[in-house]
Enzyme design. Structure first.
Site, PDB file in Angstrom:
ATOM      1  N   TYR A 137     -17.651   0.048   6.984  1.00  0.00           N
ATOM      2  CA  TYR A 137     -17.417   1.398   6.465  1.00  0.00           C
ATOM      3  C   TYR A 137     -18.161   1.650   5.155  1.00  0.00           C
ATOM      4  CZ  TYR A 137     -13.610   3.176   9.452  1.00  0.00           C
ATOM      5  OH  TYR A 137     -12.859   3.677  10.481  1.00  0.00           O
ATOM      6  N   LYS A 188     -15.086 -10.532  15.672  1.00  0.00           N
ATOM      7  CA  LYS A 188     -16.002 -10.823  16.777  1.00  0.00           C
ATOM      8  C   LYS A 188     -16.893 -11.973  16.321  1.00  0.00           C
ATOM      9  CE  LYS A 188     -17.122  -8.841  20.165  1.00  0.00           C
ATOM     10  NZ  LYS A 188     -16.910  -9.305  21.567  1.00  0.00           N
ATOM     11  N   ASP A 221     -11.949  -7.550  20.877  1.00  0.00           N
ATOM     12  CA  ASP A 221     -11.902  -6.896  22.193  1.00  0.00           C
ATOM     13  C   ASP A 221     -10.757  -7.458  23.035  1.00  0.00           C
ATOM     14  OD1 ASP A 221     -13.283  -9.331  22.313  1.00  0.00           O
ATOM     15  OD2 ASP A 221     -14.662  -8.667  23.880  1.00  0.00           O
ATOM     16  N   ASP A 245      -9.219  -0.141  12.487  1.00  0.00           N
ATOM     17  CA  ASP A 245      -9.157   1.287  12.803  1.00  0.00           C
ATOM     18  C   ASP A 245      -8.904   1.470  14.292  1.00  0.00           C
ATOM     19  OD1 ASP A 245      -9.542   4.118  12.421  1.00  0.00           O
ATOM     20  OD2 ASP A 245     -11.549   3.880  13.259  1.00  0.00           O
ATOM     21  N   ASP A 249      -5.151   2.499  16.416  1.00  0.00           N
ATOM     22  CA  ASP A 249      -4.980   3.661  17.296  1.00  0.00           C
ATOM     23  C   ASP A 249      -4.417   3.228  18.649  1.00  0.00           C
ATOM     24  OD1 ASP A 249      -5.890   5.552  15.467  1.00  0.00           O
ATOM     25  OD2 ASP A 249      -7.194   6.533  16.936  1.00  0.00           O
TER      26      ASP A 249
HETATM   27  C1  IPM Z   1      -7.941   6.402   9.979  1.00  0.00           C
HETATM   28  C2  IPM Z   1      -8.984   7.445  10.272  1.00  0.00           C
HETATM   29  C3  IPM Z   1     -10.057   7.378   9.184  1.00  0.00           C
HETATM   30  C4  IPM Z   1     -10.740   6.038   9.277  1.00  0.00           C
HETATM   31  C5  IPM Z   1     -11.080   8.538   9.237  1.00  0.00           C
HETATM   32  C6  IPM Z   1     -10.408   9.893   9.212  1.00  0.00           C
HETATM   33  C7  IPM Z   1     -12.086   8.429   8.120  1.00  0.00           C
HETATM   34  O1  IPM Z   1      -9.498   7.250  11.546  1.00  0.00           O
HETATM   35  O2  IPM Z   1      -7.357   6.436   8.879  1.00  0.00           O
HETATM   36  O3  IPM Z   1      -7.680   5.569  10.852  1.00  0.00           O
HETATM   37  O4  IPM Z   1     -11.664   5.848  10.085  1.00  0.00           O
HETATM   38  O5  IPM Z   1     -10.340   5.147   8.536  1.00  0.00           O
HETATM   39 MG    MG Z   2      -8.454   5.799  12.691  1.00  0.00          MG
END
Ligand code: IPM
Ligand code: MG
Length: 351
Positions: A137, A188, A221, A245, A249
């Site tokens: 990042y 990885k 993965d 990240d 999710d």
């Molecule tokens: C998160 C989001 C952020 C990230 C974005 C909005 C920059 O996806 O907080 O998970 O990638 O960290």
């Molecule tokens: Mg995110």
């Protein structure tokens, strides 16, 4: 001394959910002082940039920061460095909140709201510890080389120093000690040098400081696959910025709705933490009073626990959310019809 909570509502549903969290905070912690600031698109509109120095200074001098969400269609054509998301990244970096805690907890009342079968999510209680201020990042160099036809390219750098890996690993070890004591570190290392270095560094630190912690390693993965195959095998998952990240999710959906998931981002001891719901600004439902306020209220709960030193108050908020759900309170994302403020009413009634 009075503690200060800085509210950064941001964009989309951000202001709606932050208003509800503030209602809860005023009830459970009436002595808190509130400040409000702008971030993301809201700050671009007012100040021409997604995070001003003034807001960062306010954040660093507060006791905790509660952020709603950033981003929206209005700002997609804005120059990259001035995008709403940049405000969030600059805030994380500026506050040096390197350890991002993302719990994926399935409330018993929501077991059937998950897209996975009940038997796979019942009892689910995972903590993802994501490195938040380094890795791909932020790594330099990065960029896009245009104008050389087929050979044009885009690139970034995935870099982690030993110190960066160690400090977030220490947090994961500490968190795990307060849970089941199991850390699964992901990377990885089969293809990435930074991944191999990550694994070596975590392993070495575990040998030195890992008392009470059982450490395992998994390719990121494979971890994604295991998260949807048999998620209750995990206790604490440790990951770098990018994989964390993605994995968080995936873990979010196990719990029924991303509208349920809070997060805490912590820096050095004694510095303020940054708390935000994991969901985004949800422009499709913004302004309609339909957003689920639970993720933000649970982010407040984490702030009470991790930055404001009020674990009993945090426990009360957590159990009030659980009880409201047990009594059938549901916003649209959970298959119900309560509005954002009605959902908060249901939680407040349990306090
Ligand atoms: C998160 C989001 C952020 C990230 C974005 C909005 C920059 O996806 O907080 O998970 O990638 O960290
Ligand atoms: Mg995110």
């Amino acid at each position: 001394m009075t503690q200060t909570l800085l509210l950064l509502p941001g964009d989309g549903i951000g202001p709606e959910v932050i208003a509800e969290a503030r209602r809860v905070a005023e009830i459970v912690a009436p002595d808190l002082a509130f400040q409000t600031g702008l971030v993301g698109g809201a700050s671009i509109d007012a100040n021409g940039e997604p995070l001003t120095v003034e807001t960062l200074v306010m954040a660093k001098s507060s006791d905790a920061v509660l952020l709603g969400a950033v981003g929206g269609a209005k700002w997609v054509d804005v120059e990259r460095n001035l995008r709403p998301e940049m405000g969030l990244l600059q805030l994380r970096k500026g506050m040096d909140v390197f350890a991002n805690l993302r719990p994926a907890f399935c409330f018993p009342a929501l077991v059937d709201a998950s897209t996975l079968k009940r038997e796979h999510v019942e009892g689910l209680d995972i903590m993802i510890v994501r490195e938040l201020t380094s890795g791909v990042y932020f790594g330099e160099p990065r960029g896009i080389e245009r104008g050389i036809g087929e050979k044009s390219f885009g690139f970034e750098t995935s870099r982690y120093t030993a110190g960066e890996i160690e400090r977030v690993t220490r947090v994961a070890f500490d968190i795990a000690r307060g849970r089941q004591g199991r850390v699964c570190s992901t990377e990885k290392s089969n293809v990435m040098e930074s991944g191999l270095f990550w694994r070596e560094t975590v392993t070495a630190l575990h040998a030195e400081e890992g008392i009470g912690v059982e450490l395992s390693h998994m390719y990121a993965d494979a971890c994604a696959m295991e998260l949807v195959r048999a998620p209750t095998q995990f206790d604490t998952i440790l990951a770098g910025n990018l994989f964390g990240d993605i994995l968080s999710d995936a873990a979010a959906m196990l719990t029924g709705s991303i509208g349920m998931l809070p997060s805490a981002s912590l820096g050095k001891e004694g510095t303020p933490g940054l708390y935000e719901p994991v969901h985004g600004s949800a422009p499709d439902i913004a302004g309609q009073g339909r957003a689920n306020p639970c993720a933000t209220i649970l982010s407040l709960e984490m702030a009470l626990r991790w930055s404001l030193g009020r674990p009993e108050v945090a426990d009360r908020v957590f159990s009030a959310v659980g009880k409201a759900l047990e009594n059938g309170a549901r916003t649209a994302d959970l298959g119900g019809s309560l509005s954002t403020s009605q959902m908060t009413d249901a939680i407040v009634a349990e306090l």
